[in-house]
Structures are given as structure tokens and as C-alpha cells.
Write an enzyme that holds these catalytic residues in place. Structure first.
Site, PDB file in Angstrom:
ATOM      1  CE  LYS A  69      -4.499   0.775   0.367  1.00  0.00           C
ATOM      2  NZ  LYS A  69      -5.532  -0.199  -0.003  1.00  0.00           N
TER       3      LYS A  69
HETATM    4  N1  GLU Z   1      -7.286   0.017  -3.236  1.00  0.00           N
HETATM    5  C1  GLU Z   1      -8.028  -1.178  -3.495  1.00  0.00           C
HETATM    6  C2  GLU Z   1      -8.032  -2.083  -2.284  1.00  0.00           C
HETATM    7  O1  GLU Z   1      -7.862  -1.644  -1.161  1.00  0.00           O
HETATM    8  C3  GLU Z   1      -7.561  -1.861  -4.778  1.00  0.00           C
HETATM    9  C4  GLU Z   1      -6.126  -2.251  -4.820  1.00  0.00           C
HETATM   10  C5  GLU Z   1      -5.657  -2.773  -6.186  1.00  0.00           C
HETATM   11  O2  GLU Z   1      -6.435  -2.827  -7.117  1.00  0.00           O
HETATM   12  O3  GLU Z   1      -4.465  -3.098  -6.246  1.00  0.00           O
HETATM   13  O4  GLU Z   1      -8.279  -3.245  -2.376  1.00  0.00           O
END
Ligand code: GLU
Length: 411
Positions: free
Chosen positions: A102
Site C-alpha cells: 500500500k
Molecule cells: N485500493 C483497493 C483495495 O484496497 C484496490 C487495490 C488494487 O487494485 O491493487 O483493495
């Protein structure tokens, strides 16, 4: 409680059930890499503003690091660390070939012009491009970030490494993205809510649903559930909350939000209610689809919904989770409930790498299949071990990562 401590508590419960050794627990709970970068950016006024960016790469035992970028003033290293771990368990629960990561920038997008956001995003890539790549670490949108920003990331990454559309997902459909990615998280939330209702012996028509958050996830979930004849009795965002026992008209809400830059304030098809009342309103299903940490020990006992679907990441703090469980409230956990987004990101990445296009029907079909399979696995495990759905989901996710770690070895 720190965000990463909360995630760790959920992890430990699953690790206890799986009887994981202390050494493996330590390995799986420790992020592989944490980076903080300085992002000096020229504002439109000519002034220099310095933002702080983060990327935490938690685990890549099952595939490249994968996870979104959050632009929000409260982003800090600990929040990103916790969200990175959630991504590791999330990609494993739905069994797609990724690890977890993240990132984010501590910035309020609403305080920036589009050009300023572009400069921040490109600076972020300048600082971190060596850690990214289609086989290494693949960012995507999250709270406060958009498809346009993903286009800037792909373009900036390409300046260093050449054409590589699979270096980031959630891109605009006209710039190497895919139809169905944007709606995928909300569609997944909607579809999984229906599966849960069915398992609990409830029928969608007339089911009363309250949704906190009317952004990308909340809007698509509301639309999906209204199409299934559920009654959306309350919605709220940071600007206002509205309730209507007869059901809010979701298409009217969407039309209204389009005219106000996405905000609910001023909607006339329901009664304005205090924001805190949205979570405790009398309804059958509560869907927190905004910030984390909104259900705490302070308000858990006041929640009247017998079912909660975590569309947001980490909306329920562990102490609140225990109180809800003690009252028999069924919680569909974030790592399954909102996994539709990263699953469709996988489809986008696969198509980018094959230079091929599936089309919307195939994207939706494959998404429904993968989420449906994961739901059944989690449900069966929870039933057979008499565990909450969250512990069962973590057991599946953590177990898969543990097995991949053992198979790959740490040599
Ligand atoms: N931000 C989204 C999540 O928390 C998607 C992450 C992604 O597609 O890599 O799952």
C-alpha cells in the site's frame, strides 16, 4: 489503537487457529520493505510545498506486491503498514497471484488543483519507480486517487522504464484500462452482500440497507443492491447524510451527486440526519464504505444492523468487532467484501500483459466467479470451525501465504 496493531490482532487470531509457529508469525507479520519519501512540489502560486509519500511492501510470497495509493491528510506510515498487510491477506483470500502493498501521500486532494495533483503523483513515481514494475509492485487507486492519476503513473514510469501498462492498474479505459475495473469494488460488495443474505435465509427485496460513503465503492454498491430490489434507507458522505424509510432513489442520488462534484449535501429525496446516526440507524445491512476505524467500542453497542459488510478497509476496530460478535452481528470482513477491486485489477494486468481485451461481460463474469468461490470457501470454513467470517477469511489468506512461504523457502 494504532491501525497496524488492529490488523495484527486479526492476524494473530487466525494464526492461533492455524497453529502457526512463532517464527513463521514473525516472518508473515513483518513488512518486507517500508519507504518514506519527500515530495517537494511547486504549487500553482509558485511556492514550494513539501509532501510526504509512503510505500509499504508487505509480502510477495504469492506474487508481485499489489495495492492502492491513498491521498488523504491522515495518511501516515502506520496506516499504510496496516493497509499493506490487509492487501496481502486480501489477494490470498481471493487466490489471485499477488502479494500485498500500500502507499499514499499525506495530502487533501480537495486542496490541490489538478495540475498540482499531477506534479505530486509524478514526483511520487520519480522517488519510487525503481521499486515498482509489472513483476515487482503494482499500484492502483484507493481513497482520494483516481484513474487519471494512474494514467500519470503509467506515463511517468514509462519515462524511466519504457512502455509497461501493467506497471499500474485502475487506469482510464481510454488509456490501457479495462471496462469493469472502476465499478468492480462496489459490484463485488453488492454481489457478496446478496450471497450473504441468501446464506442467512433472507431475500433481497425489501432488505433495508444503510451505506456510509458515496464515493466509487458506495455508489456502485448502492446501484447494484437497488437493482436487486433492496431498499437503500440511508446514505451519507462527509458533506451530509439522508434517510428515507421507503427507500432512497439511487438514480436520483447519483444525478444529484453529479451536479455537486460528488457531494450529497442538498439532496431533497430524504430527511437529513446527523452523520453519527447513519451507523446506528435501524436497518438490516450496514455498509461502511468510507474511512477506517468508524465503528469503535464507543458506538458498537448502539449499532442496530444485524449484518455489516465492510466495503471500506478496516472500518471496525477489534474491540468493537468483539462486542458485535458477542451480540451475534454477522460481519463480512473487508479482505473479502472489498476484494472485487484488486481482482479486477488482476484482470486489467493480465490483459495489459497479453495486449488483449476481454470486454465487460467477461470481466463481470470472471469477477463474480472468483468472488463467489472465495465467499463459499470462507463461509464453509466459518461454519465447520464455528468461527466468525473474519477469522475464517484470515485463516484462508494467512494459510495460503504461509504455504507459499514454506514452498519457496527463505534460503
Ligand atoms: N485500493 C483497493 C483495495 O484496497 C484496490 C487495490 C488494487 O487494485 O491493487 O483493495
Amino acid at each position: 489503537m494504532r491501525a497496524s496493531d488492529a490488523t495484527r490482532i486479526y492476524f494473530d487470531r487466525a494464526a492461533d487457529e492455524l497453529d502457526l509457529s512463532a517464527s513463521l508469525r514473525r516472518l508473515l507479520a513483518t513488512p518486507k520493505r517500508e519507504v518514506q519519501v519527500q515530495l517537494p512540489v511547486e504549487r500553482d502560486s509558485g511556492e514550494i510545498a513539501t509532501f510526504i509519500g509512503y510505500r509499504v511492501q508487505h509480502n510477495d510470497a504469492r506474487g508481485p506486491f499489489k495495492g492502492g495509493l491513498r491521498y488523504h491528510p491522515q495518511v501516515d506510515l502506520d496506516e499504510v503498514r496496516s493497509l499493506a498487510a490487509l492487501m496481502t491477506w486480501k489477494t490470498a483470500v481471493v487466490d489471485i497471484p499477488y502479494g500485498g502493498a500500500k502507499g499514499g501521500v499525506a495530502v487533501a486532494p480537495s486542496d490541490c488543483s489538478t495540475r498540482e495533483l499531477e506534479r505530486i503523483t509524478r514526483k511520487f513515481v520519480d522517488a519510487l519507480h525503481d521499486l515498482f514494475g509489472p513483476d515487482v509492485d503494482i499500484p492502483a487507486p484507493d481513497m482520494g486517487t483516481t484513474a487519471d492519476m494512474m494514467a500519470w503513473i503509467m506515463n511517468q514510469y514509462g519515462r524511466y522504464h519504457g512502455f509497461a501498462p501493467g506497471c499500474v492498474t485502475g487506469k482510464p479505459v481510454d488509456y490501457h484500462g479495462i471496462p469493469g475495473r472502476e465499478e468492480a469494488t462496489g459490484r463485488g460488495v453488492g454481489g457478496l452482500t446478496l450471497k450473504l443474505l441468501s446464506r442467512l435465509g433472507r431475500k433481497p427485496p425489501g432488505t433495508r440497507i444503510a451505506i456510509q460513503g458515496f464515493g466509487n465503492v458506495g455508489t456502485h454498491a448502492a446501484k447494484y443492491l437497488a437493482d436487486a430490489e433492496c431498499r437503500i434507507v440511508a446514505v451519507g458522505d462527509a458533506s451530509a447524510s439522508y434517510a428515507n424509510e421507503r427507500g432512497l432513489d439511487v438514480l436520483e442520488l447519483l444525478r444529484h451527486a453529479r451536479g455537486t462534484g460528488g457531494r450529497l449535501t442538498g439532496f431533497s429525496g430524504g430527511d437529513a440526519i446527523p452523520p453519527a446516526d447513519l451507523l446506528t440507524i435501524d436497518c438490516d445491512v450496514l455498509i461502511p464504505a468510507a474511512l477506517g476505524g468508524v465503528i469503535t467500542a464507543a458506538n458498537a453497542d448502539a449499532i442496530r444492523a444485524p449484518i455489516i459488510v465492510e466495503a471500506a478497509n478496516a472500518p471496525i476496530e477489534p474491540e468493537a468487532d468483539d462486542r458485535l460478535a458477542a451480540r451475534g452481528v454477522v460481519v463480512l470482513p473487508d479482505i473479502l467484501a472489498n476484494a472485487g477491486g484488486v481482482t479486477a485489477s488482476w484482470f486489467e494486468w493480465v490483459q495489459n500483459r497479453q495486449h488483449y481485451q476481454w470486454g465487460l461481460d467477461r470481466v463481470r463474469g470472471e469477477l463474480d466467479r472468483i468472488l463467489g468461490r472465495a465467499f463459499e470457501e470462507v463461509w464453509q470454513l466459518a461454519q465447520s470451525r464455528k468461527l466468525p467470517l473474519r477469522t475464517a477469511a484470515y485463516m484462508l489468506g494467512v494459510g495460503r501465504v504461509a504455504r507459499a512461504t514454506a514452498l519457496g523457502g527463505v534460503g
